[in-house]
Design an enzyme around this catalytic site. Structure first.
Site, PDB file in Angstrom:
ATOM      1  N   ARG A   4      12.357  -0.600  27.512  1.00 58.40           N
ATOM      2  CA  ARG A   4      12.901   0.133  28.658  1.00 58.40           C
ATOM      3  C   ARG A   4      13.050  -0.817  29.839  1.00 58.40           C
ATOM      4  O   ARG A   4      12.060  -1.235  30.434  1.00 58.40           O
ATOM      5  CB  ARG A   4      12.001   1.308  29.031  1.00 58.40           C
ATOM      6  CG  ARG A   4      12.507   2.057  30.262  1.00 58.40           C
ATOM      7  CD  ARG A   4      11.925   3.456  30.420  1.00 58.40           C
ATOM      8  NE  ARG A   4      10.507   3.457  30.769  1.00 58.40           N
ATOM      9  CZ  ARG A   4       9.851   4.555  31.159  1.00 58.40           C
ATOM     10  NH1 ARG A   4      10.486   5.723  31.228  1.00 58.40           N
ATOM     11  NH2 ARG A   4       8.561   4.494  31.448  1.00 58.40           N
TER      12      ARG A   4
ATOM     13  N   ASP B 216       1.566   6.828  35.742  1.00 62.24           N
ATOM     14  CA  ASP B 216       2.500   5.754  36.062  1.00 62.24           C
ATOM     15  C   ASP B 216       3.276   6.145  37.302  1.00 62.24           C
ATOM     16  O   ASP B 216       2.896   7.085  38.016  1.00 62.24           O
ATOM     17  CB  ASP B 216       3.401   5.426  34.869  1.00 62.24           C
ATOM     18  CG  ASP B 216       4.389   6.543  34.522  1.00 62.24           C
ATOM     19  OD1 ASP B 216       4.461   7.550  35.255  1.00 62.24           O
ATOM     20  OD2 ASP B 216       5.090   6.407  33.501  1.00 62.24           O
TER      21      ASP B 216
END
EC number: 2.3.3.9
Length: 548
Positions: free
Chosen positions: A174, A455
């Site tokens: 990603r 996160d």
């Protein structure tokens, strides 16, 4: 952690300047050929990227005026055509029932590849703090992982290496989102798109090696808000494949539907990427963040405590059902979301309760029609397998068409459910935001907080909820008005608790910088588009890559 010394790096490519120091291993990533490849993509596509970012600004202005999103009339022909399909699953991506995700540090990469999960999403985005060291060392780790030469030794001498039984997870990467730049690489005097930087270096060094090993360059594509942004990725994929002379369609990308705007363009996003599409993913935490962010000026869209915004509330349930139906109609995977829980070693009752939540979440996903799911910890993989193996005996369930699903614009915007804003919810958001931002500023982007792996997305929810509640003077369940003064008072109190807990260690942390940045975004006034862009200049100027 590298034991090598970082030294300044001088680019020999015309128009390209590298501002960060590198170790000898990292210098092997920044070859003249690789830098020229990235620079070419940057020169061709960065103007389009910037124009698309400006479109986001105009769209927010319209939303603030009350122009709510809807399915696009100009692309109805794509949605209504029952005949087109995206590419068939690529080698190694037919069965994705359990995917593990995490940052790109060396130990994490080895553990994730060894976890028993079908695939591993190596994350340069929300679970990595984008220091120069982290980003360029992540590229070293990707190169070594693909060639199965990656090893790691911790300070106590414990050795880590890849398992020898061949059951290594398939790798997906990603890159950072379109809104980010990489300030350490200048092309013609301008910072490079972080998306192009991350993609370009990884693709250039590894695409042919991956093909040789029977797989391909596979990606997760984050935070898109329109099919035009997907079109940009598709154009980059085509040019990149042509430049190194591999067939178009070799690249595959799974798009995270993690913005409310993209939810109205799922068919169109798959269509734009159809030769390169590997499906869509329910990026649940960023989706909640996006929902709050985009509708933040409207009191009617105020959400309750984060803990009460579950996957079964109306707007989240509608989003999941539409994503599964859309993906299966077009022949691609519909991936489920993250189980953020982590094992609780010192409290059996609490651990059992947490694992029960994970089981329920994975059962909900597989019975809804998802083809796979995410976990944040290797020990959760077995729980996810249990649900998917029992209810999905085939490699995927793309054949489950969900023709019964009918999702309207109002369904995607429906927040008609019971919930409250509580003082504990406010304090929880303050603790999560403070703790995460402190770690991010110190170079760590994936942080266990209260037995949850947090996160950037969860910090964004925390910040945006606090801003929204202050903006609209929301009344708490305890009868307090959650205005700016109240937010800053509780922020002071929560910071004081942390300072007391840490004692003398507090002075060596980044908590004060985190507090100052957080305070600027929780009063209902100033609102930065992303925390990561708000904080990025600080890590560029103050995190010394040679120390990390």
């Amino acid at each position: 952690m590298s034991t090598q010394t970082s030294v300044p790096f001088k680019s020999t490519v015309p128009g390209v300047a590298v501002l960060g120091a590198v170790t000898p291993a990292q210098a092997e990533i920044l070859t003249p050929e690789a830098l020229q490849f990235v620079a070419t993509l940057q020169r061709i596509f960065n103007p389009t990227r910037k124009a698309l970012m400006q479109k986001r600004v105009y769209r927010q202005e319209a939303l603030d005026r009350g122009v709510l999103p809807d399915f696009l009339p100009e692309t109805a022909y794509i949605r209504e055509d029952p005949n087109w399909r995206a590419a068939v699953p690529a080698p190694g991506l037919q069965d994705r029932r359990v995917e593990i995700t995490g940052p790109v540090d060396r130990k994490m990469v080895i553990n994730a590849l060894n976890s028993g999960a079908k695939t591993f999403m190596a994350d340069f985005e929300d679970s990595s703090s984008p220091t120069w060291f982290n980003m360029i060392d992540g590229q070293v780790n990707m190169r070594d992982a693909i060639r199965e030469t990656i090893t790691f030794s911790n300070p106590n001498g414990k050795q880590y290496s890849l398992r020898k039984d061949g059951k290594i997870a398939v790798l997906l990467v990603r890159p950072r989102g379109w809104h980010m730049v990489e300030s350490h690489l200048l092309v013609d005097g301008e910072p490079t798109s972080a998306s192009i930087f991350d993609f370009g270096l990884y693709f250039f060094h590894n695409a042919k090696e991956l093909i040789k090993r029977g797989k391909g360059p596979y990606f997760y594509l984050p935070k898109m808000e329109s099919h035009l942004e997907a079109r940009l990725w598709n154009d980059i994929f085509n040019v990149a494949q042509d430049m190194i002379q591999i067939p178009r369609g070799t690249i595959r990308g799974t798009v995270l539907i993690e913005t409310i705007m993209a939810a109205f363009e799922m068919d169109e996003i798959i269509y734009e990427l159809r030769d390169h599409s590997a499906g869509l993913n329910c990026g649940r935490w960023d989706y909640i963040f996006s929902f709050i962010k985009r509708f933040r000026q409207h009191p009617d869209f105020t959400l309750p405590d984060r803990s009460q915004v579950t996957m079964t509330v109306p707007f989240m349930d509608a989003y999941v059902r539409l994503l599964i139906q859309t993906c299966h109609k077009r022949g691609v995977h519909a991936m489920g979301g993250m189980a953020a829980q982590i094992p609780i070693k010192d409290n059996k009752a609490a651990n059992d309760a947490a694992m029960k939540k994970v089981r329920a979440d994975k059962l909900r996903e597989v019975t809804a029609g998802h083809d796979g799911t995410w976990v944040a910890h290797p020990n959760l993989a077995s729980i996810a397998y249990e649900a998917f193996d029992q209810h999905m005996p085939t490699p995927n369930q793309i054949h489950v068409r969900r023709d019964d699903v009918r999702v309207s614009r109002n369904d995607l915007l429906n927040i008609n459910f019971e919930g409250q804003v509580t003082e504990e919810g406010i304090r929880s958001n303050l603790r999560v935001g403070l703790s995460y931002m402190r770690s991010w500023l110190e170079g760590v982007g994936c942080v266990p907080i209260n037995y949850m792996m947090e996160d950037a997305a969860t910090a964004e929810i925390s910040r945006s909820q606090l801003w929204q509640w202050a903006r609209h003077n929301t009344k708490t369940a305890e009868g307090k008005v959650a205005n700016a003064q109240y937010m800053l008072q509780l922020l002071d109190e929560e910071t004081a608790k942390i300072k007391k807990e840490l004692g003398a260690k507090y002075a060596s942390t980044k908590y004060e910088a985190a507090k100052a940045a957080f305070a600027s975004n929780i009063t209902g006034e100033k609102y930065n588009e992303f925390l990561t862009t708000l904080l990025y200049d600080d890590i560029v100027t103050t995190v010394n890559s040679a120390k990390l």
